[in-house]
Design an enzyme around this catalytic site. Sequence first.
Site, short mmCIF file in Angstrom:
data_model
loop_
_atom_site.label_atom_id
_atom_site.label_comp_id
_atom_site.label_asym_id
_atom_site.label_seq_id
_atom_site.Cartn_x
_atom_site.Cartn_y
_atom_site.Cartn_z
N MET A 65 14.85 10.93 27.80
CA MET A 65 16.20 11.15 28.35
C MET A 65 16.14 11.55 29.82
O MET A 65 16.87 12.44 30.27
CB MET A 65 16.94 12.22 27.52
CG MET A 65 17.04 11.89 26.04
SD MET A 65 17.57 13.28 25.01
CE MET A 65 16.09 14.29 25.02
N PRO A 90 12.02 4.49 16.93
CA PRO A 90 12.44 4.17 18.30
C PRO A 90 13.55 3.14 18.41
O PRO A 90 14.13 2.98 19.49
CB PRO A 90 11.15 3.63 18.92
CG PRO A 90 10.40 3.05 17.78
CD PRO A 90 10.68 3.96 16.62
N LYS A 144 26.03 10.15 21.37
CA LYS A 144 26.29 10.72 22.69
C LYS A 144 25.70 9.80 23.75
O LYS A 144 24.61 9.27 23.59
CB LYS A 144 25.67 12.11 22.80
CG LYS A 144 26.20 13.10 21.75
CD LYS A 144 25.47 14.42 21.83
CE LYS A 144 25.98 15.39 20.78
NZ LYS A 144 25.28 16.70 20.83
N ASP A 192 23.64 8.50 15.25
CA ASP A 192 23.61 8.50 16.71
C ASP A 192 23.67 7.07 17.21
O ASP A 192 23.55 6.11 16.43
CB ASP A 192 22.33 9.14 17.23
CG ASP A 192 22.32 10.65 17.04
OD1 ASP A 192 23.41 11.23 16.89
OD2 ASP A 192 21.22 11.24 17.04
N GLY A 199 17.68 8.84 16.11
CA GLY A 199 16.61 8.08 16.73
C GLY A 199 15.36 8.93 16.80
O GLY A 199 15.42 10.15 16.89
N GLY A 200 14.20 8.28 16.75
CA GLY A 200 12.94 9.01 16.87
C GLY A 200 12.69 9.93 15.70
O GLY A 200 12.84 9.54 14.54
N ASP A 201 12.33 11.16 16.00
CA ASP A 201 12.07 12.17 14.98
C ASP A 201 13.16 13.23 15.07
O ASP A 201 13.54 13.64 16.18
CB ASP A 201 10.70 12.81 15.20
CG ASP A 201 10.36 13.82 14.12
OD1 ASP A 201 9.78 13.42 13.11
OD2 ASP A 201 10.70 15.01 14.30
N VAL A 217 -7.34 8.26 -22.13
CA VAL A 217 -6.02 7.70 -22.48
C VAL A 217 -5.14 8.78 -23.08
O VAL A 217 -3.96 8.93 -22.71
CB VAL A 217 -6.17 6.53 -23.47
CG1 VAL A 217 -4.80 6.06 -23.95
CG2 VAL A 217 -6.93 5.38 -22.82
N PRO A 265 -11.64 16.61 -31.97
CA PRO A 265 -12.79 17.51 -32.02
C PRO A 265 -13.42 17.75 -30.66
O PRO A 265 -14.12 18.75 -30.46
CB PRO A 265 -13.76 16.78 -32.96
CG PRO A 265 -13.39 15.34 -32.84
CD PRO A 265 -11.91 15.32 -32.62
#
Length: 404
Positions: free
Chosen positions: A330, A174, A219, A197, A250-252, A22, A42
């Site tokens: 894409m 996604p 786009k 996006d 979107g995505g990564d 603790v 101690p």
Amino acid sequence: MTTLVGLDVTGRRVVVAGGGPVAARRANALARDGALVTVVAPQLCEDLFDAVADGTVEWVDREVEERDLADTWLVHAATDDPGVNARVSQWATAARIWSVCASDAELGTARTPATTEHADLLVGVVSTGHPDPRRAAAVRDRLEWTLHSGDLDLRARRRREGVRGRVVLVGGGPGAADLMTLRARRLLSEADVVVTDRLGPTSVLADLPRDVEVVDVGKTPGLHAVTQDEINRILVDHAQRGRLVVRLKGGDPFLFGRGGEEELALAAHGIPVEVVPGVSSALAAPAAAGIPVTHRGTVAAVHVAHGHGRLDDTAVGAVVRGEATLVVLMGISLLADHVARLLSAGASEQVPVAVIEDASLDTQRVTRGTLSTIAATCAARQVRAPAVVVVGAVAAEGFLAAPP
């Protein structure tokens, strides 16, 4: 009556009486907050011994005495002897020093709340009547979930002069909002500006407060109304105004998301950047359609390619030799060209192909065929972007239902 206050312990002396677990938790937490911590005991448990060894805390090797409280701002009585803790608390009260008593909170003049830290906020829950640590911890855990879920408006309301803004590159997954990470949702709740996006979880934008500025730089195939240079300029401009900017993708952000280009542009202006990984549609779209991109005994590798140009030789060779599943992002506008290239390189006309539109959304649709039929089938069904193309044995309809 208990009043919850925040104490600035940075550079101030704090005494922790006790050498057990603790005491270790209290001492290490205070040291992390910048306190000058002295542990009086101690014997020490392993965690405290390590803290002493690395200089995090100072150790007085004996039983605690009243003189140890001199020039102290705060005392934690955390020995394994309730009687000692009571005496330490009494000494502190007599000296007008705030104290926390681990064995009996009512004996001290302060209480340690159950806390959670989030978005530069420290949220604490403390009992105002009889101490009930488990109840406080349960409430804290629920508040922590609420803070991390992104349902609250956590934007900074008061900004310090000279503080620069920052940009967070957020991978939104996604498309389905509930496939975003908790960190992504949290950062959206803190954002002053969202640069977005057209792909990804755009439905979450409707939940933002009205005064959050949303900049749409999406786009579409054949129509790039906002250039990448202009996107970079927008990010830099808002960050230089001291704002927290979320770049929602979107995505990564680093998989064909040009996140690297944006990070370089921001770094050139000295703007801090954080990256929040996202669930890439390269893996999520096939999974949402029930397609395992790897499967023991069938295929042990995945090749991910973008479909805006000619497929590279490595991707084509992987399909021809059956060495990897090919996932094309894409790739709808040039689907017929990609198929022709694979066939001319020697791929079998019977190689299965699946095309997943609007992966993870209610509008998800899967179109299946082979290299010899998929282009015509997609044209007949008017398949549109966003869509992910999967090429390989695992894309066959009923693949998982087939006997091994």
